[in-house]
Design a protein around this motif. Structure first.
Motif, short mmCIF file in Angstrom:
data_model
loop_
_atom_site.label_atom_id
_atom_site.label_comp_id
_atom_site.label_asym_id
_atom_site.label_seq_id
_atom_site.Cartn_x
_atom_site.Cartn_y
_atom_site.Cartn_z
N LEU A 245 -1.53 4.38 -16.37
CA LEU A 245 -1.69 3.21 -15.72
C LEU A 245 -1.50 2.93 -14.36
O LEU A 245 -1.80 1.58 -13.77
CB LEU A 245 0.11 2.70 -16.73
CG LEU A 245 0.33 1.46 -16.48
CD1 LEU A 245 -1.02 0.09 -17.03
CD2 LEU A 245 1.62 0.91 -17.21
N GLY A 246 -0.38 4.07 -13.42
CA GLY A 246 0.07 3.76 -12.41
C GLY A 246 -0.57 4.34 -11.57
O GLY A 246 -1.44 3.41 -10.59
N ILE B 215 -4.50 3.08 -12.48
CA ILE B 215 -5.40 1.54 -12.35
C ILE B 215 -4.49 0.28 -11.89
O ILE B 215 -5.63 -0.11 -11.12
CB ILE B 215 -5.27 1.86 -14.17
CG1 ILE B 215 -6.48 2.32 -14.97
CG2 ILE B 215 -6.39 -0.07 -14.31
CD1 ILE B 215 -6.33 2.73 -15.70
N LEU B 216 -3.25 0.72 -12.16
CA LEU B 216 -2.67 -0.67 -11.37
C LEU B 216 -2.92 -0.38 -9.42
O LEU B 216 -3.07 -1.18 -9.22
CB LEU B 216 -0.84 -0.25 -11.43
CG LEU B 216 0.16 -1.81 -10.57
CD1 LEU B 216 -0.75 -3.22 -11.51
CD2 LEU B 216 1.01 -1.30 -11.06
N SER B 217 -2.64 0.97 -9.29
CA SER B 217 -3.32 0.60 -7.55
C SER B 217 -4.42 0.84 -7.19
O SER B 217 -4.61 0.26 -6.27
CB SER B 217 -2.38 2.81 -7.08
OG SER B 217 -3.04 2.85 -6.00
N VAL C 11 -6.35 -1.45 -8.46
CA VAL C 11 -6.54 -3.59 -9.26
C VAL C 11 -6.61 -3.71 -7.24
O VAL C 11 -6.44 -4.17 -7.16
CB VAL C 11 -6.22 -3.54 -10.10
CG1 VAL C 11 -5.65 -4.87 -10.22
CG2 VAL C 11 -6.49 -3.19 -11.69
N LEU C 12 -4.83 -3.15 -7.74
CA LEU C 12 -4.16 -3.18 -5.67
C LEU C 12 -4.91 -3.42 -5.24
O LEU C 12 -5.35 -3.90 -3.86
CB LEU C 12 -2.51 -3.25 -5.80
CG LEU C 12 -2.08 -3.12 -6.47
CD1 LEU C 12 -0.51 -2.28 -6.46
CD2 LEU C 12 -1.51 -4.87 -6.43
N VAL D 182 1.92 3.79 -6.75
CA VAL D 182 2.11 2.01 -6.85
C VAL D 182 2.82 1.82 -5.69
O VAL D 182 1.82 0.49 -4.55
CB VAL D 182 3.21 1.46 -7.62
CG1 VAL D 182 2.95 0.14 -7.67
CG2 VAL D 182 2.12 1.99 -8.80
N GLN E 193 0.16 1.96 -1.92
CA GLN E 193 -0.18 0.89 -2.06
C GLN E 193 0.26 -0.20 -2.10
O GLN E 193 -0.37 -1.11 -0.60
CB GLN E 193 -0.79 0.62 -3.52
CG GLN E 193 -2.50 -0.02 -3.65
CD GLN E 193 -3.28 0.65 -3.05
OE1 GLN E 193 -3.39 1.14 -1.58
NE2 GLN E 193 -4.54 1.01 -3.81
#
Length: 541
Positions: free
Chosen positions: A14-15, A17-19, A21-22, A167, A170
């Motif tokens: 999850l971390g 993927i979130l990174s 996306v950012l 995260v 980023q």
């Protein structure tokens, strides 16, 4: 797998993927702040070499260290892992300093290489590009140590520190990048080279922020880690040379996989300007390179990140089945891995190609040529994802040495065909050469998987064909709706582009989702949990 490990893997995924996306979303304001494709190319001139250097310095370190520490923790030899961690801090500091000095010192030579062939056709000098490369090189002082600490926590099945620090890194990088470039250009009224240098220096700021988070976690969890040391069995004495030999053997294939994409991009940087100049299109070279290596690449990599995040979770299970010589289970897992990958990546790539005009407008503003390149580039996402997963499977079946062979062969193909393809087809030629290089590398990986795992690849053909058919069934009505919408909406408008994407993507997702659920394919790929969704939607297999 223990619930703790499953939870930790989920948090880390999850971390990541979130990174990512950012890392995509920041491009939208950044592109508008710096004002176009040519400054984007300058940014990539610094960032692509940095990615290669940082991959060499750190790629595989978190995985290698975590595997090593987990191995000895399982034997209750906790002191071995702590010994590695203490010495590793100094090794990573030395690696970071050496990498920094090398990149900083080689900046003028790297700048000359990437600008060769287009010296008089744009606004940048060798000194400008060298300044940008040197600005990003400072991050090399921080990132290797940071990677080691992440690996140490992961070895203790503590994924939170890695996920949170990723995260935060980023976020800090993006905030500094956007605020810094805006301040330099619109408040201080400085030149674009200074602004891009600030943007690349943001990698150092992100590293500092991540390191602060990791030190906080270290201070918080040190009492518990020290408690483990009190239960150390102390029956093994592993020398430092033995430690690092084991880690290097494990990490090196990940280094090669980690630098694959940056190396393909670097070949473009070395040859693109020269090929365009020889084709009589030197004036548009920098702008086109920005489209190729920055804007379209950012969009193409979206489905790759999502698909590989899902598929790679199956690789540890493949490793276990291979070690236990459970061929039947391993074949089933390999089938599932490839099918999950294709089930996610193919529709995303097709959607990106069909909606290239509004997609490009939504992120970067209307650019007909940028959308044209994106349309050509989108299907290559499937190859990017397949290469990452096949290389990881080679690791799982303990044939990682062949990842080096496949990558070097793919790079040789890319290098051989890049200039003639660019001269013949302009920017799309570089995309064709990339696709050919990755295609050759994937074929080699699949051959090795078939030979050494005795995997009958034909087993995956039938369901892959079903996925392709589903995508054709989905693409036809989506394209029809898109053409109808173009009668009343324009992809030159950002708001109207978003509306086009929402309507077309919504129709595509509905059709594809229904076909996947109705056929039972989604059940076989993603588990029985989808049965509840099917019941709610009144869909029967």
């Amino acid at each position: 797998m223990s619930s703790k490990l499953i939870r930790g893997t989920f948090i880390l995924t999850l971390g990541t993927i979130l990174s990512k996306v950012l890392g995509l979303l920041y491009v939208i304001p950044f592109y508008r702040i710096i004002g176009g494709n040519e400054p984007s190319a300058l940014y990539q001139f610094g960032y692509v070499p940095y990615t290669i250097f940082i991959s060499i310095a750190t790629a595989g370190v978190p995985l290698a260290v975590s595997k090593y520490i987990a191995k000895y923790n399982a034997l209750e030899e906790y002191a071995v892992g702590r010994k590695l961690f203490r010495s590793g801090i100094f090794v990573m500091l030395a690696t970071g300093i050496i990498s920094f000095l090398a990149m900083y010192g080689l900046a003028p030579q790297l700048a000359e290489l990437v600008l060769k062939g287009a010296e008089t056709k744009h606004n940048y000098t060798t000194a400008d590009v060298a300044t940008v490369i040197r600005a990003v090189s400072f991050a090399l002082l921080i990132i290797p140590v940071m990677s080691l600490i992440r690996g140490f926590f992961q070895g203790h099945q503590s994924m939170g520190p890695s996920a949170v620090s990723t995260v935060v890194e980023q976020l800090a990088r993006i905030i500094f990048l956007l605020a810094g470039t805006f301040f330099v250009l619109y408040v201080l009224k400085k030149d674009i080279v200074t602004a891009i240098s600030v943007a690349t220096f943001a990698a150092f700021i992100g590293g500092i922020a991540s390191l602060i988070v990791l030190f906080w976690y270290w201070k918080k969890r040190k009492p518990g880690l020290d408690q483990l040391l009190r239960h150390d069995r102390g029956t093994l004495a592993v020398s430092l040379p033995e430690m690092y030999k084991e880690i290097v053997v494990y990490a090196f294939p990940f280094v090669m996989v980690g630098i694959a994409n940056p190396l393909f991009q670097f070949i473009d940087q070395l040859t693109f300007n020269r090929a365009m100049a020889e084709a009589g299109r030197a004036a548009e070279a920098m702008d086109s390179l920005g489209i190729l290596n920055m804007t379209t690449h950012k969009l193409v990599i979206i489905p790759v990140s999502l698909a590989t995040a899902f598929a790679l979770t199956l690789v540890p299970l493949i490793t276990e089945s291979f070690v236990n010589d459970n061929r039947k289970q391993m074949f089933r897992q390999l089938d599932q891995t490839f099918q999950v990958l294709l089930f996610i990546t193919i529709p995303a790539a097709i959607g990106l190609a069909l909606l290239a005009d509004p997609m490009y407008t939504m992120f970067f503003g209307y650019d007909q040529y940028g959308a044209q390149v994106l349309r050509t580039y989108a299907p290559v996402a499937i190859l990017f994802a397949l290469y990452s997963v096949t290389a990881a499977i080679l690791q799982g079946i303990d044939e990682q040495r062949f990842t080096i062979l496949s990558l070097l062969t793919g790079l040789l193909v890319k290098l051989s065909f890049n200039m003639p393809f660019i001269q013949a087809y302009s920017t799309e030629g570089a995309v064709y050469a990339t696709a050919l290089g990755y295609g050759v590398a994937i074929v080699i990986n699949l051959f090795v998987i078939k030979k050494f795992a005795a995997y009958p690849i034909r087993l995956v053909y039938r369901r892959s064909l079903l996925i392709v058919i589903f995508n054709i069934v989905m693409a036809v009505p989506v394209y029809g709706l898109y053409r109808l919408l173009l009668l009343v909406l324009s992809p030159e408008s950002i708001i109207q582009s978003i509306l086009i994407i929402v309507l077309c993507a919504g129709l595509g997702a509905a059709i594809y989702g229904y076909l996947g659920l109705k056929s039972g394919l989604a059940d076989r790929l993603f588990g029985a949990r989808l049965q509840r969704l099917k019941q709610r939607l009144h869909i029967s297999s």
